[in-house]
Design a protein around this motif. Structure first.
Motif, PDB file in Angstrom:
ATOM      1  N   VAL A   1      -6.064 -10.998   1.506  1.00  0.00           N
ATOM      2  CA  VAL A   1      -4.739 -11.467   1.093  1.00  0.00           C
ATOM      3  C   VAL A   1      -3.806 -10.277   0.887  1.00  0.00           C
ATOM      4  CG1 VAL A   1      -3.443 -12.646  -0.716  1.00  0.00           C
ATOM      5  CG2 VAL A   1      -5.614 -13.594   0.071  1.00  0.00           C
ATOM      6  N   CYS A   2      -4.300  -9.247   0.198  1.00  0.00           N
ATOM      7  CA  CYS A   2      -3.475  -8.065  -0.058  1.00  0.00           C
ATOM      8  C   CYS A   2      -3.047  -7.395   1.246  1.00  0.00           C
ATOM      9  CB  CYS A   2      -4.251  -7.062  -0.923  1.00  0.00           C
ATOM     10  SG  CYS A   2      -4.737  -7.674  -2.550  1.00  0.00           S
ATOM     11  N   THR A   3      -3.999  -7.214   2.150  1.00  0.00           N
ATOM     12  CA  THR A   3      -3.700  -6.587   3.439  1.00  0.00           C
ATOM     13  C   THR A   3      -2.705  -7.415   4.236  1.00  0.00           C
ATOM     14  OG1 THR A   3      -5.931  -5.641   3.485  1.00  0.00           O
ATOM     15  CG2 THR A   3      -4.712  -5.697   5.569  1.00  0.00           C
ATOM     16  N   ALA A   4      -2.885  -8.728   4.215  1.00  0.00           N
ATOM     17  CA  ALA A   4      -1.989  -9.611   4.962  1.00  0.00           C
ATOM     18  C   ALA A   4      -0.567  -9.555   4.414  1.00  0.00           C
ATOM     19  CB  ALA A   4      -2.514 -11.046   4.898  1.00  0.00           C
ATOM     20  N   LEU A   5      -0.427  -9.464   3.107  1.00  0.00           N
ATOM     21  CA  LEU A   5       0.907  -9.400   2.508  1.00  0.00           C
ATOM     22  C   LEU A   5       1.618  -8.099   2.890  1.00  0.00           C
ATOM     23  CD1 LEU A   5       0.206 -10.818  -1.074  1.00  0.00           C
ATOM     24  CD2 LEU A   5       1.407 -11.953   0.800  1.00  0.00           C
ATOM     25  N   VAL A   6       0.881  -6.989   2.869  1.00  0.00           N
ATOM     26  CA  VAL A   6       1.486  -5.689   3.180  1.00  0.00           C
ATOM     27  C   VAL A   6       1.780  -5.568   4.668  1.00  0.00           C
ATOM     28  CG1 VAL A   6       1.095  -3.198   3.170  1.00  0.00           C
ATOM     29  CG2 VAL A   6       0.427  -4.572   1.192  1.00  0.00           C
TER      30      VAL A   6
ATOM     31  N   ALA B   1      -6.856  -2.534  -8.231  1.00  0.00           N
ATOM     32  CA  ALA B   1      -6.449  -1.220  -7.725  1.00  0.00           C
ATOM     33  C   ALA B   1      -7.669  -0.404  -7.299  1.00  0.00           C
ATOM     34  CB  ALA B   1      -5.644  -0.476  -8.783  1.00  0.00           C
ATOM     35  N   ALA B   2      -8.711  -0.411  -8.139  1.00  0.00           N
ATOM     36  CA  ALA B   2      -9.915   0.366  -7.824  1.00  0.00           C
ATOM     37  C   ALA B   2     -10.604  -0.168  -6.576  1.00  0.00           C
ATOM     38  CB  ALA B   2     -10.879   0.330  -9.009  1.00  0.00           C
ATOM     39  N   GLY B   3     -10.689  -1.484  -6.458  1.00  0.00           N
ATOM     40  CA  GLY B   3     -11.338  -2.065  -5.282  1.00  0.00           C
ATOM     41  C   GLY B   3     -10.598  -1.754  -3.998  1.00  0.00           C
ATOM     42  N   THR B   4      -9.279  -1.810  -4.051  1.00  0.00           N
ATOM     43  CA  THR B   4      -8.484  -1.501  -2.858  1.00  0.00           C
ATOM     44  C   THR B   4      -8.633  -0.046  -2.454  1.00  0.00           C
ATOM     45  OG1 THR B   4      -6.883  -3.205  -3.493  1.00  0.00           O
ATOM     46  CG2 THR B   4      -6.164  -1.562  -1.885  1.00  0.00           C
ATOM     47  N   LEU B   5      -8.624   0.846  -3.434  1.00  0.00           N
ATOM     48  CA  LEU B   5      -8.819   2.263  -3.133  1.00  0.00           C
ATOM     49  C   LEU B   5     -10.201   2.515  -2.535  1.00  0.00           C
ATOM     50  CD1 LEU B   5      -7.209   3.997  -6.247  1.00  0.00           C
ATOM     51  CD2 LEU B   5      -6.413   4.124  -3.877  1.00  0.00           C
TER      52      LEU B   5
ATOM     53  N   LEU C   1      -5.131 -13.673  -9.588  1.00  0.00           N
ATOM     54  CA  LEU C   1      -3.740 -13.242  -9.499  1.00  0.00           C
ATOM     55  C   LEU C   1      -3.606 -11.756  -9.769  1.00  0.00           C
ATOM     56  CD1 LEU C   1      -0.696 -13.814  -9.278  1.00  0.00           C
ATOM     57  CD2 LEU C   1      -0.716 -14.397 -11.715  1.00  0.00           C
ATOM     58  N   ALA C   2      -4.295 -11.259 -10.795  1.00  0.00           N
ATOM     59  CA  ALA C   2      -4.186  -9.843 -11.154  1.00  0.00           C
ATOM     60  C   ALA C   2      -4.733  -8.958 -10.039  1.00  0.00           C
ATOM     61  CB  ALA C   2      -4.937  -9.579 -12.458  1.00  0.00           C
ATOM     62  N   ILE C   3      -5.850  -9.345  -9.443  1.00  0.00           N
ATOM     63  CA  ILE C   3      -6.456  -8.541  -8.378  1.00  0.00           C
ATOM     64  C   ILE C   3      -5.537  -8.490  -7.159  1.00  0.00           C
ATOM     65  CG2 ILE C   3      -8.371  -8.411  -6.740  1.00  0.00           C
ATOM     66  CD1 ILE C   3     -10.147  -9.595  -8.961  1.00  0.00           C
ATOM     67  N   VAL C   4      -4.987  -9.638  -6.768  1.00  0.00           N
ATOM     68  CA  VAL C   4      -4.098  -9.673  -5.609  1.00  0.00           C
ATOM     69  C   VAL C   4      -2.842  -8.849  -5.870  1.00  0.00           C
ATOM     70  CG1 VAL C   4      -2.602 -11.159  -4.216  1.00  0.00           C
ATOM     71  CG2 VAL C   4      -4.945 -11.863  -4.709  1.00  0.00           C
ATOM     72  N   LEU C   5      -2.271  -8.972  -7.056  1.00  0.00           N
ATOM     73  CA  LEU C   5      -1.067  -8.217  -7.400  1.00  0.00           C
ATOM     74  C   LEU C   5      -1.336  -6.722  -7.368  1.00  0.00           C
ATOM     75  CD1 LEU C   5       1.855  -8.110  -8.416  1.00  0.00           C
ATOM     76  CD2 LEU C   5       0.972  -8.358 -10.754  1.00  0.00           C
TER      77      LEU C   5
ATOM     78  N   GLY D   1      -3.872  -5.099  -5.938  1.00  0.00           N
ATOM     79  CA  GLY D   1      -4.273  -4.656  -4.605  1.00  0.00           C
ATOM     80  C   GLY D   1      -3.094  -4.500  -3.673  1.00  0.00           C
ATOM     81  N   THR D   2      -2.163  -5.445  -3.723  1.00  0.00           N
ATOM     82  CA  THR D   2      -0.977  -5.377  -2.871  1.00  0.00           C
ATOM     83  C   THR D   2      -0.107  -4.183  -3.235  1.00  0.00           C
ATOM     84  OG1 THR D   2      -0.982  -7.790  -2.638  1.00  0.00           O
ATOM     85  CG2 THR D   2       1.056  -6.639  -2.088  1.00  0.00           C
ATOM     86  N   LEU D   3       0.105  -3.972  -4.532  1.00  0.00           N
ATOM     87  CA  LEU D   3       0.914  -2.829  -4.970  1.00  0.00           C
ATOM     88  C   LEU D   3       0.247  -1.505  -4.615  1.00  0.00           C
ATOM     89  CD1 LEU D   3       2.145  -4.080  -8.470  1.00  0.00           C
ATOM     90  CD2 LEU D   3       3.459  -3.927  -6.351  1.00  0.00           C
ATOM     91  N   THR D   4      -1.079  -1.469  -4.691  1.00  0.00           N
ATOM     92  CA  THR D   4      -1.808  -0.247  -4.334  1.00  0.00           C
ATOM     93  C   THR D   4      -1.638   0.075  -2.855  1.00  0.00           C
ATOM     94  OG1 THR D   4      -3.456  -0.635  -6.070  1.00  0.00           O
ATOM     95  CG2 THR D   4      -4.071   0.864  -4.281  1.00  0.00           C
ATOM     96  N   LEU D   5      -1.762  -0.930  -2.003  1.00  0.00           N
ATOM     97  CA  LEU D   5      -1.575  -0.705  -0.564  1.00  0.00           C
ATOM     98  C   LEU D   5      -0.147  -0.288  -0.242  1.00  0.00           C
ATOM     99  CD1 LEU D   5      -3.610  -3.646   1.037  1.00  0.00           C
ATOM    100  CD2 LEU D   5      -4.187  -1.215   1.010  1.00  0.00           C
ATOM    101  N   LEU D   6       0.820  -0.914  -0.908  1.00  0.00           N
ATOM    102  CA  LEU D   6       2.219  -0.533  -0.684  1.00  0.00           C
ATOM    103  C   LEU D   6       2.458   0.920  -1.096  1.00  0.00           C
ATOM    104  CD1 LEU D   6       4.094  -3.744  -1.886  1.00  0.00           C
ATOM    105  CD2 LEU D   6       4.004  -2.857   0.453  1.00  0.00           C
TER     106      LEU D   6
END
Length: 313
Positions: A157-162, A231-235, A285-289, A291-296
Motif C-alpha cells: 500500500v505504501c509503495t503504491a501510494l508513493v 518507518a523501521a519496516g520500510t527502511l 493506519l499508523a504503519i501505512v502512514l 511507511g508512506t512518509l518514509t518512502l516519500l
C-alpha cells in the motif's frame, strides 16, 4: 554491488551499452553477441553500485528492454575488484541509502498477493495469538506476531501510494482485508472448538490479563509504536536489511488484536471485539502512514543526493 544480466535485441545493443557506460558507478561490462536464444539477442553483463542501480534500471526500461528482452538483477555478496571499489566510490550517495524502486515494487507485488499460503500463515498466526491472549501468555503472542505476514501488503500500500500504482494498492488492500477477515472467521471457529473441549473458557477471556490486556485497549502509545514500526519496516525493505522485519513484526499488535477480536466474538463479548478491532485498525493506519512518509522522504533526499553527485565523463 548489483549484477545485471541483460538479454538485448541486437539492434539495441549499442544503445544499452551506451546507457551503461554513461551511468556513474558501473563496471565489469561484458557483451556476448548472439548468445541469447529465448528471446533471441545479445547477452550483456555488468556490475553497478547499488546507489546507481535505480537510475540504470530506469534507463534500460525506457529503452523497452523489459518488454523486448530481459533485465535480471542480483545482489553481489562479495566482489574482489579494484574497479568495483572505484565504481562504488564514484557513484553518488551511500548504497545503504539507495532505494531500488523496481525491486521494491516487485517484492511488494509478490508479498501483497492474496494466496492460500498467505491466508494460511495469517490464520495460523491469529490462532497462535488466540491461545496467547486466552492464556495471557506473552511468549505465544510474540511468536504469533513473528509468524504474521501482514507487513507485505502494508508495504505494498505504501509503495503504491508513493509510486501511484493503483493496481498494486488494490491488490494489497484485498490481501489485507480478505486475509484478516478469513483469519478472524476461522479463529472464531477455532475458539468455539477449543471451548467445546474445555481448553478455552469465558473466564479466561474476562479474567485478569496483565500481559495481553492491551490488545483491546487502544491508546496513543499504540499509534506511536505503529508509526515507529512502519518507518523501521520500510527502511528494512528499502535497505535490504530484512532481518529487521522480525523486530518490526513483534512490535505491533495487528495479529494479537485480530485474535482477541475473534475470541471475544466467539463468546459474544462485543466490547472486547470492538476495542480489538479499533486496535487493529489503528495499527494498520499508523504503519501505512509512517511507511508512506518514509518512502516519500527517501525519494526526496535521494533525488537531492543524486543531483549533487558527480557526472561521469
Amino acid at each position: 554491488m548489483l549484477h545485471l544480466r541483460l538479454i538485448v535485441p541486437a539492434d539495441r545493443t549499442d544503445e544499452v551499452v551506451a546507457a551503461i557506460e554513461k551511468t556513474v558507478g558501473t563496471t565489469h561490462l561484458v557483451v556476448v553477441p548472439g548468445a541469447a536464444r529465448d528471446p533471441v539477442g545479445d547477452l550483456v553483463l555488468c556490475d553497478v553500485a547499488r546507489e546507481a542501480g535505480d537510475e540504470l534500471i530506469s534507463g534500460l526500461r525506457a529503452l523497452g528492454l523489459d518488454r523486448d528482452g530481459s533485465i535480471a538483477v542480483e545482489d553481489i555478496g562479495l566482489s574482489l575488484s579494484e574497479r568495483a571499489n572505484q565504481a562504488e566510490e564514484d557513484a553518488p550517495g551511500e548504497g545503504a541509502d539507495a532505494v531500488l524502486w523496481e525491486q521494491l515494487q516487485d517484492a511488494t507485488h509478490e508479498e501483497s498477493t492474496l494466496s492460500v499460503t498467505y491466508v494460511a500463515f495469517l490464520t495460523l498466526a491469529t490462532m497462535i495469538a488466540a491461545c496467547g491472549v486466552v492464556l495471557d501468555n506473552a511468549i505465544l503472542v510474540v511468536g504469533a506476531m513473528a509468524v504474521g505476514p501482514e507487513f507485505g501488503p502494508l508495504a505494498g500500500v505504501c509503495t503504491a501510494l508513493v509510486q501511484r500504482r493503483p493496481r498494486l494498492a488494490g491488490r494489497s488492500l484485498v490481501a489485507l482485508l480478505v486475509g484478516f477477515a478469513a483469519a478472524m472467521g476461522l479463529t472464531v471457529l477455532f475458539s468455539l472448538g477449543m471451548n467445546a473441549t474445555g481448553l478455552f473458557t469465558e473466564d479466561m477471556l474476562h479474567g485478569d490479563r496483565p500481559n495481553t490486556g492491551f490488545v483491546y485497549a487502544p491508546d496513543w502509545f499504540s499509534f506511536v509504536v505503529g508509526l515507529l514500526a512502519g518507518a523501521a519496516g520500510t527502511l528494512s525493505l528499502t535497505s535490504a536489511k530484512s532481518g529487521a522485519l522480525v523486530g518490526v513484526a513483534i512490535s505491533v499488535t495487528t495479529v494479537p488484536a485480530a485474535a482477541n477480536a475473534a475470541v471475544a466474538l466467539a463468546y459474544g463479548d462485543l466490547g472486547q471485539t470492538r476495542g480489538s478491532v479499533e486496535q487493529l485498525l489503528l495499527n494498520l493506519l499508523a504503519i501505512v502512514l509512517a511507511g508512506t512518509l518514509t518512502l516519500l522522504a527517501q525519494k526526496f533526499f535521494w533525488a537531492r543526493q543524486r543531483r549533487r553527485g558527480p557526472v561521469k565523463a
